[in-house]
Enzyme design. Structure first.
Site, PDB file in Angstrom:
ATOM      1  N   SER A  24       0.793  -1.236   0.000  1.00  0.00           N
ATOM      2  CA  SER A  24       0.000   0.000   0.000  1.00  0.00           C
ATOM      3  C   SER A  24       0.822   1.281   0.000  1.00  0.00           C
ATOM      4  O   SER A  24       0.255   2.374  -0.105  1.00  0.00           O
ATOM      5  CB  SER A  24      -0.941   0.010   1.212  1.00  0.00           C
ATOM      6  OG  SER A  24      -2.031  -0.848   0.995  1.00  0.00           O
ATOM      7  N   LYS A  79       0.141   3.835  -2.621  1.00  0.00           N
ATOM      8  CA  LYS A  79      -0.854   4.898  -2.531  1.00  0.00           C
ATOM      9  C   LYS A  79      -0.235   6.280  -2.364  1.00  0.00           C
ATOM     10  O   LYS A  79      -0.938   7.299  -2.522  1.00  0.00           O
ATOM     11  CB  LYS A  79      -1.823   4.604  -1.390  1.00  0.00           C
ATOM     12  CG  LYS A  79      -2.676   3.348  -1.597  1.00  0.00           C
ATOM     13  CD  LYS A  79      -3.681   3.185  -0.473  1.00  0.00           C
ATOM     14  CE  LYS A  79      -4.566   1.951  -0.671  1.00  0.00           C
ATOM     15  NZ  LYS A  79      -3.908   0.711  -0.244  1.00  0.00           N
ATOM     16  N   SER A 111      -6.062   3.468   4.440  1.00  0.00           N
ATOM     17  CA  SER A 111      -5.494   2.727   3.315  1.00  0.00           C
ATOM     18  C   SER A 111      -6.561   1.995   2.494  1.00  0.00           C
ATOM     19  O   SER A 111      -6.369   0.856   2.058  1.00  0.00           O
ATOM     20  CB  SER A 111      -4.442   1.720   3.817  1.00  0.00           C
ATOM     21  OG  SER A 111      -3.623   1.271   2.756  1.00  0.00           O
ATOM     22  N   LYS A 130       2.734   6.632   5.290  1.00  0.00           N
ATOM     23  CA  LYS A 130       2.005   5.493   4.707  1.00  0.00           C
ATOM     24  C   LYS A 130       2.649   4.179   5.093  1.00  0.00           C
ATOM     25  O   LYS A 130       3.875   4.040   5.080  1.00  0.00           O
ATOM     26  CB  LYS A 130       1.963   5.615   3.182  1.00  0.00           C
ATOM     27  CG  LYS A 130       0.953   4.701   2.540  1.00  0.00           C
ATOM     28  CD  LYS A 130      -0.466   5.154   2.827  1.00  0.00           C
ATOM     29  CE  LYS A 130      -1.490   4.037   2.603  1.00  0.00           C
ATOM     30  NZ  LYS A 130      -1.488   3.011   3.633  1.00  0.00           N
TER      31      LYS A 130
END
Length: 395
Positions: free
Chosen positions: A68, A71, A128, A239
């Site tokens: 992720s 992202k 997320s 993140k």
């Protein structure tokens, strides 16, 4: 006797076979010649944000699955679209059946459900949400496939040479979806320096959104996946990511005494280790780094020769320098070289001068002085009109 000798020989061969114990993977990082640090992850990078200087790293160019952390690029493109005026935070985005079908981490958007761009940003950054990521990709580009093309184009412009995306959320296990710790640091820096308002979202620990569907209204709690927000006062988020292929990853931003750091950990063995290793990097950076930033304002008007304007506005692109050797940064000297007269035509962004920086007699860097506007070259028609105007003023 022969049987006894054979048995003894076999036993001696068995006991001579070496036995290997399985160990967790560790990475040795040489941040300075006299010291070595070990990190329990496949790849790490510590970067100072204002200058982009890498303070320490290991396997920083190795292509790994990012999960992720993907992202981060998705969020960059969302802010690109906002700042270009293509979309607004208050615009409504509609969830498609495809976006709803995303597995993994999600915020459980229903087909046809509408949410504001700002709400979906929170869903992506805080929780997320894969479904929220695809919803925004479809809103901006028409399809996830076209959005991914935009992601790869943006990565190329940032010289992220070890990156290729195949989806917008990192859910895929495809070998064609990869990045490196260095490239993650690069895109993290692009996000936080170009769009610092992202911290309005990355620092949120928990928030409630409202699902409005044909079934009615329901609340859903977004919980931040970066646990360092709770345990380290200097962390400003960014993140996390994890899949069975990528293991556990994190890109963490922290700021203390004017020093902003980006710590990237990829392929850590478990979710706790990624945070431990990120914090270890951050602590090292704060203990060993000092940052010089030129705060002088070089903005001014310069004369233009043969232009439709007599002057052009210029400024420096800015300069940062990271020191890890304990130097006195008050001794940094700046030497400005700037053209006295600039010949038209001038394009916005043209280099018209230079600022060179020295510390203890050694050059430590430079920054361009650039034009802030364009000035066309004066043609005969323009000069004639200007001459008539002067004559009328005299009369």
């Amino acid at each position: 006797m022969k049987k006894i000798l054979c048995c003894l020989l076999i036993l001696s061969m068995l006991f001579s076979i070496p036995v290997y114990a399985q160990q967790e993977e560790t990475t040795t990082v040489y941040a300075e010649e006299e010291s070595a640090m070990e990190y329990n992850a496949r790849s790490i990078v510590l970067m100072e944000a204002s200058s982009g200087t890498i303070i320490c790293s290991a396997n920083e160019n190795e292509r790994l699955s990012p999960a992720s952390i993907t992202k981060i690029m998705t969020v960059i493109l969302i802010f690109d679209a906002i700042h270009s005026g293509k979309i607004k935070l208050t615009d409504m985005a509609t969830t498609s059946a495809y976006a709803k079908s995303m597995g993994g981490s999600q915020v459980y958007l229903e087909e046809g459900e509408q949410q504001t761009v700002e709400t979906l940003l929170k869903c992506i950054i805080i929780a997320s949400g894969n479904d929220a990521s695809v919803t925004m990709a479809e809103m901006i580009a028409g399809s996830e496939e076209q959005f991914v093309n935009m992601m790869n184009e943006r990565a190329a412009k940032l010289n992220m040479n070890d990156t290729h995306f195949v989806d917008c959320c990192g859910l895929t296990d495809s070998d064609d979806h990869y990045t490196s710790a260095k490239d993650v640091a690069i895109m993290s820096r692009e996000l936080i320096t170009k769009y610092p308002e992202v911290f309005d979202y990355t620092t949120i620990w928990m928030e409630t959104i409202i699902h409005k569907t044909q079934k009615g209204e329901s609340e859903f709690i977004l919980s931040n996946t970066n646990k360092l927000l709770k345990t380290n006062q200097y962390v400003k988020g960014l993140k996390t990511g994890s899949t069975s292929k990528a293991k556990y990853c994190v890109s963490t931003v922290a700021e203390k005494d004017g020093v902003q750091l980006i710590a990237v950990v990829m392929a850590a063995p478990d979710y706790k280790v990624r945070f431990t290793e990120a914090e270890k990097l951050i602590n090292y950076g704060f203990s060993n780094c000092k940052v010089y930033q030129d705060e002088n304002d070089y903005s001014q008007d310069r004369n233009v020769v043969n232009g439709k304007k007599d002057t052009v506005k210029v400024t420096s692109e800015g300069f940062s320098y990271v020191d890890t050797e304990g130097n006195d940064l008050s001794q940094v000297k700046a030497k400005v070289s700037l053209k006295k007269n600039i010949i038209a035509p001038v394009k916005k962004g043209d280099i018209v001068g230079l600022v060179e920086y020295e510390l203890n007699g050694n050059k430590i860097g430079e920054a361009d002085i650039v034009a802030l506007e364009s000035v066309d070259k004066a043609d005969y028609g323009f000069l004639f009109k200007k001459l008539i105007g002067l004559m009328l003023q005299i009369s």
